[in-house]
Design a protein around this motif. Structure first.
Motif, PDB file in Angstrom:
ATOM      1  N   PHE A 133      -5.138  -1.350   2.788  1.00  0.00           N
ATOM      2  CA  PHE A 133      -4.783  -0.055   1.781  1.00  0.00           C
ATOM      3  C   PHE A 133      -5.633   1.247   2.205  1.00  0.00           C
ATOM      4  O   PHE A 133      -5.055   2.329   2.133  1.00  0.00           O
ATOM      5  CB  PHE A 133      -5.356  -0.228   0.369  1.00  0.00           C
ATOM      6  N   HIS A 134      -6.884   0.961   2.877  1.00  0.00           N
ATOM      7  CA  HIS A 134      -7.615   2.281   3.452  1.00  0.00           C
ATOM      8  C   HIS A 134      -6.741   2.720   4.452  1.00  0.00           C
ATOM      9  O   HIS A 134      -6.764   4.152   4.499  1.00  0.00           O
ATOM     10  CB  HIS A 134      -9.065   1.627   3.720  1.00  0.00           C
ATOM     11  N   GLU A 135      -6.281   2.064   5.349  1.00  0.00           N
ATOM     12  CA  GLU A 135      -5.638   2.781   6.662  1.00  0.00           C
ATOM     13  C   GLU A 135      -4.314   3.346   6.319  1.00  0.00           C
ATOM     14  O   GLU A 135      -3.936   4.588   6.810  1.00  0.00           O
ATOM     15  CB  GLU A 135      -5.549   1.895   7.782  1.00  0.00           C
ATOM     16  N   VAL A 136      -3.674   2.867   5.314  1.00  0.00           N
ATOM     17  CA  VAL A 136      -2.468   3.412   4.631  1.00  0.00           C
ATOM     18  C   VAL A 136      -2.690   4.703   4.074  1.00  0.00           C
ATOM     19  O   VAL A 136      -1.869   5.587   4.150  1.00  0.00           O
ATOM     20  CB  VAL A 136      -1.498   2.525   4.150  1.00  0.00           C
ATOM     21  N   SER A 137      -3.833   4.699   3.304  1.00  0.00           N
ATOM     22  CA  SER A 137      -4.344   5.950   2.830  1.00  0.00           C
ATOM     23  C   SER A 137      -4.317   7.101   3.662  1.00  0.00           C
ATOM     24  O   SER A 137      -4.031   8.122   3.209  1.00  0.00           O
ATOM     25  CB  SER A 137      -5.536   5.645   1.955  1.00  0.00           C
ATOM     26  N   HIS A 138      -4.789   6.899   4.778  1.00  0.00           N
ATOM     27  CA  HIS A 138      -4.971   7.930   5.875  1.00  0.00           C
ATOM     28  C   HIS A 138      -3.570   8.454   6.487  1.00  0.00           C
ATOM     29  O   HIS A 138      -3.117   9.450   6.719  1.00  0.00           O
ATOM     30  CB  HIS A 138      -5.736   7.431   7.064  1.00  0.00           C
ATOM     31  N   ALA A 139      -2.747   7.501   6.541  1.00  0.00           N
ATOM     32  CA  ALA A 139      -1.180   7.818   6.731  1.00  0.00           C
ATOM     33  C   ALA A 139      -0.727   8.615   5.677  1.00  0.00           C
ATOM     34  O   ALA A 139       0.274   9.444   6.061  1.00  0.00           O
ATOM     35  CB  ALA A 139      -0.610   6.336   7.001  1.00  0.00           C
ATOM     36  N   ALA A 140      -1.023   8.264   4.428  1.00  0.00           N
ATOM     37  CA  ALA A 140      -0.605   9.275   3.388  1.00  0.00           C
ATOM     38  C   ALA A 140      -1.007  10.521   3.553  1.00  0.00           C
ATOM     39  O   ALA A 140      -0.192  11.410   3.354  1.00  0.00           O
ATOM     40  CB  ALA A 140      -0.845   8.730   2.292  1.00  0.00           C
TER      41      ALA A 140
ATOM     42  N   VAL B 249       2.496  11.492  -3.402  1.00  0.00           N
ATOM     43  CA  VAL B 249       2.647  12.104  -2.029  1.00  0.00           C
ATOM     44  C   VAL B 249       3.681  11.269  -1.430  1.00  0.00           C
ATOM     45  O   VAL B 249       3.669  10.062  -1.472  1.00  0.00           O
ATOM     46  CB  VAL B 249       1.301  11.740  -1.248  1.00  0.00           C
ATOM     47  N   GLU B 250       4.440  11.907  -0.525  1.00  0.00           N
ATOM     48  CA  GLU B 250       5.518  11.436   0.254  1.00  0.00           C
ATOM     49  C   GLU B 250       5.204  11.129   1.486  1.00  0.00           C
ATOM     50  O   GLU B 250       4.605  12.336   2.330  1.00  0.00           O
ATOM     51  CB  GLU B 250       6.790  12.367   0.028  1.00  0.00           C
ATOM     52  N   PHE B 251       5.370  10.270   2.103  1.00  0.00           N
ATOM     53  CA  PHE B 251       5.227   9.874   3.637  1.00  0.00           C
ATOM     54  C   PHE B 251       5.937   8.712   4.069  1.00  0.00           C
ATOM     55  O   PHE B 251       6.176   7.817   3.275  1.00  0.00           O
ATOM     56  CB  PHE B 251       3.586   9.803   3.680  1.00  0.00           C
ATOM     57  N   ASP B 252       5.959   8.572   5.374  1.00  0.00           N
ATOM     58  CA  ASP B 252       6.474   7.610   5.986  1.00  0.00           C
ATOM     59  C   ASP B 252       5.359   6.753   6.864  1.00  0.00           C
ATOM     60  O   ASP B 252       4.324   7.536   7.227  1.00  0.00           O
ATOM     61  CB  ASP B 252       7.475   7.936   6.876  1.00  0.00           C
ATOM     62  N   LEU B 253       5.428   5.380   6.883  1.00  0.00           N
ATOM     63  CA  LEU B 253       4.411   4.784   7.869  1.00  0.00           C
ATOM     64  C   LEU B 253       4.905   5.019   9.213  1.00  0.00           C
ATOM     65  O   LEU B 253       5.924   5.457   9.608  1.00  0.00           O
ATOM     66  CB  LEU B 253       4.910   3.372   7.457  1.00  0.00           C
ATOM     67  N   PRO B 254       3.902   5.171   9.999  1.00  0.00           N
ATOM     68  CA  PRO B 254       3.981   5.099  11.522  1.00  0.00           C
ATOM     69  C   PRO B 254       4.779   4.128  11.980  1.00  0.00           C
ATOM     70  O   PRO B 254       5.009   2.932  11.555  1.00  0.00           O
ATOM     71  CB  PRO B 254       2.458   4.995  12.074  1.00  0.00           C
TER      72      PRO B 254
ATOM     73  N   PHE C 143      -5.595   0.423  -5.061  1.00  0.00           N
ATOM     74  CA  PHE C 143      -6.022  -0.972  -4.930  1.00  0.00           C
ATOM     75  C   PHE C 143      -5.832  -1.845  -5.833  1.00  0.00           C
ATOM     76  O   PHE C 143      -6.377  -1.503  -7.121  1.00  0.00           O
ATOM     77  CB  PHE C 143      -7.288  -0.961  -4.275  1.00  0.00           C
ATOM     78  N   ASP C 144      -5.327  -2.856  -5.739  1.00  0.00           N
ATOM     79  CA  ASP C 144      -4.956  -3.803  -6.892  1.00  0.00           C
ATOM     80  C   ASP C 144      -5.991  -4.679  -7.458  1.00  0.00           C
ATOM     81  O   ASP C 144      -5.731  -5.806  -7.964  1.00  0.00           O
ATOM     82  CB  ASP C 144      -3.636  -4.458  -6.761  1.00  0.00           C
TER      83      ASP C 144
ATOM     84  N   ALA D 126       0.785  -1.121  -0.141  1.00  0.00           N
ATOM     85  CA  ALA D 126      -0.174  -0.140   0.020  1.00  0.00           C
ATOM     86  C   ALA D 126       0.790   1.317   0.076  1.00  0.00           C
ATOM     87  O   ALA D 126       0.451   2.149  -0.638  1.00  0.00           O
ATOM     88  CB  ALA D 126      -0.953   0.021   1.279  1.00  0.00           C
ATOM     89  N   ARG D 127       1.994   1.406   0.727  1.00  0.00           N
ATOM     90  CA  ARG D 127       2.672   2.166   0.680  1.00  0.00           C
ATOM     91  C   ARG D 127       3.596   2.542  -0.514  1.00  0.00           C
ATOM     92  O   ARG D 127       3.552   3.770  -1.084  1.00  0.00           O
ATOM     93  CB  ARG D 127       3.953   2.193   1.745  1.00  0.00           C
ATOM     94  N   ASP D 128       3.874   1.649  -0.838  1.00  0.00           N
ATOM     95  CA  ASP D 128       4.671   1.695  -2.398  1.00  0.00           C
ATOM     96  C   ASP D 128       3.906   2.077  -3.322  1.00  0.00           C
ATOM     97  O   ASP D 128       3.999   3.009  -4.341  1.00  0.00           O
ATOM     98  CB  ASP D 128       5.325   0.510  -2.963  1.00  0.00           C
ATOM     99  N   ARG D 129       2.523   1.605  -3.380  1.00  0.00           N
ATOM    100  CA  ARG D 129       1.423   2.081  -4.597  1.00  0.00           C
ATOM    101  C   ARG D 129       1.216   3.499  -4.517  1.00  0.00           C
ATOM    102  O   ARG D 129       0.975   4.130  -5.362  1.00  0.00           O
ATOM    103  CB  ARG D 129       0.562   1.135  -4.557  1.00  0.00           C
ATOM    104  N   LEU D 130       0.782   3.896  -3.116  1.00  0.00           N
ATOM    105  CA  LEU D 130       0.508   5.421  -3.070  1.00  0.00           C
ATOM    106  C   LEU D 130       1.495   6.105  -3.126  1.00  0.00           C
ATOM    107  O   LEU D 130       1.236   7.537  -3.665  1.00  0.00           O
ATOM    108  CB  LEU D 130       0.049   5.402  -1.471  1.00  0.00           C
ATOM    109  N   HIS D 131       2.838   5.902  -2.950  1.00  0.00           N
ATOM    110  CA  HIS D 131       3.850   6.727  -3.140  1.00  0.00           C
ATOM    111  C   HIS D 131       3.886   6.880  -4.772  1.00  0.00           C
ATOM    112  O   HIS D 131       4.018   7.953  -5.335  1.00  0.00           O
ATOM    113  CB  HIS D 131       5.136   5.862  -2.941  1.00  0.00           C
TER     114      HIS D 131
END
Length: 324
Positions: free
Chosen positions: A175-182, A64-69, A237-238, A54-59
């Motif tokens: 994917f949904h929760e990592v989208s919020h992290a993004a 958007v640039e972000f780090d996971l919690p 989402f794939d 999820a992180r890699d696809r959203l990047h």
């Protein structure tokens, strides 16, 4: 699960505040089975792979640039209750410290403790995943260890009840929760923006007033947060998840009359409307300017859509130029 002990804990609520928070946590957990957290190696790796993917696809797709919690936890229901009782205690602190005197403080404390413990137990049995920006925590927002939680027993139970693949359903939640992290990673100011409105609203309640503007601004911002996450899910989402969304919505609208009443009282219908309204806005913006153009919302607070712009995306597009 021990409902008798839960009731007894509530009725013996003590202390000097409006709420006995220790009793809230104990009673909520007494009324809720923790659920099985004995993961196989494949399940544990599955969570990690879903979050990474999820992180890699959203990047790549979201621009958007972000780090996971730093904190990514697979929890049972009791773990989730403990974490969120702390959040509610932070939110309620101004009311407890500044609120008016009540006529029967002991009875009021029991009623408040019972209400919150029932709410936490209900949510603990239903929440699937959560991105937690730790609003109102003592540390500066940029220094906070935000959290990403997955309530494994609930994910398993809901996947089975919907007759869908557990790994596919788990991946959708990830994917949904990592989208919020993004979102929060792309907008370092967002936590402060939400906190300011929340504090204004709670402080007004503590003074016996209602700051409608603060809660309205909070609702508009959260509509943008939920809508953008839906957009990212659509594009990142794939797999097509229309069937998952339809089945989950049908499940939420079903259940007994008590469950439906509780969902209404907790504003869970409002949250769904936030998803739908915000997603419609961002889809229109992304169709006009692409996903990166939609991400301009998070460049600064002034770029957030207004309430009117949420229903008229062309107004936002006219106000926020393509070079924003």
């Amino acid at each position: 699960m021990d409902l008798f002990r839960s009731v007894r804990t509530v009725t013996t609520a003590s202390g000097t505040g409006y709420v006995d928070w220790a009793a809230v946590a104990r009673a909520a957990k007494d009324g809720t089975a923790p659920g099985d957290l004995s993961l196989t190696d494949a399940e544990r790796e599955g969570y990690a792979a879903d979050v990474r993917d999820a992180r890699d696809r959203l990047h790549r797709l979201g621009g958007v640039e972000f780090d996971l919690p730093d904190t990514v936890e697979i929890q049972n229901r009791h773990h989730w209750i403990d974490a969120n009782v702390d959040t509610f205690r932070r939110v309620m602190e101004p009311v407890e410290s500044q609120g008016p005197e009540v006529l029967f403080p002991g009875l009021s404390r029991v009623i408040n403790t019972a209400t919150l413990s029932f709410m936490m137990a209900f949510l603990g049995r239903n929440v699937l995943g959560q991105y937690d920006p730790l609003l109102l925590a003592e540390a500066d927002p940029v220094d906070r260890d935000h959290g990403l939680y997955f309530v494994h027993p609930n994910i398993v139970a809901v996947a089975d009840s919907l007759d869908v693949s557990r790994p596919r359903f788990r991946r959708w939640i990830a994917f949904h929760e990592v989208s919020h992290a993004a979102e929060f990673g792309a907008a370092p100011w967002l936590s402060t923006h939400l906190e300011t409105r929340l504090e204004r609203g709670v402080d007004a309640l503590a003074a016996g007033d209602l700051d409608r503007e603060a809660f309205h601004e909070l609702d508009v911002a959260m509509t943008a947060v939920e809508g953008y996450a839906e957009l990212l899910m659509d594009r990142a989402f794939d797999d097509d998840y229309t069937d998952l969304r339809a089945k989950l919505d049908a499940r939420r609208q079903g259940g007994g009359p008590i469950a439906r009443l509780v969902r209404r009282l907790l504003g869970l219908g409002l949250k769904r409307r936030q998803y739908e309204r915000g997603a419609a806005f961002f889809r229109a913006v992304a169709d006009a300017r692409g996903l990166a153009g939609a991400s301009a919302v998070w460049e600064r607070p002034e770029n957030l859509p207004t309430d009117a712009e949420l229903d008229a995306p062309e107004r936002w597009l006219a106000r926020v130029g393509e070079d924003a």
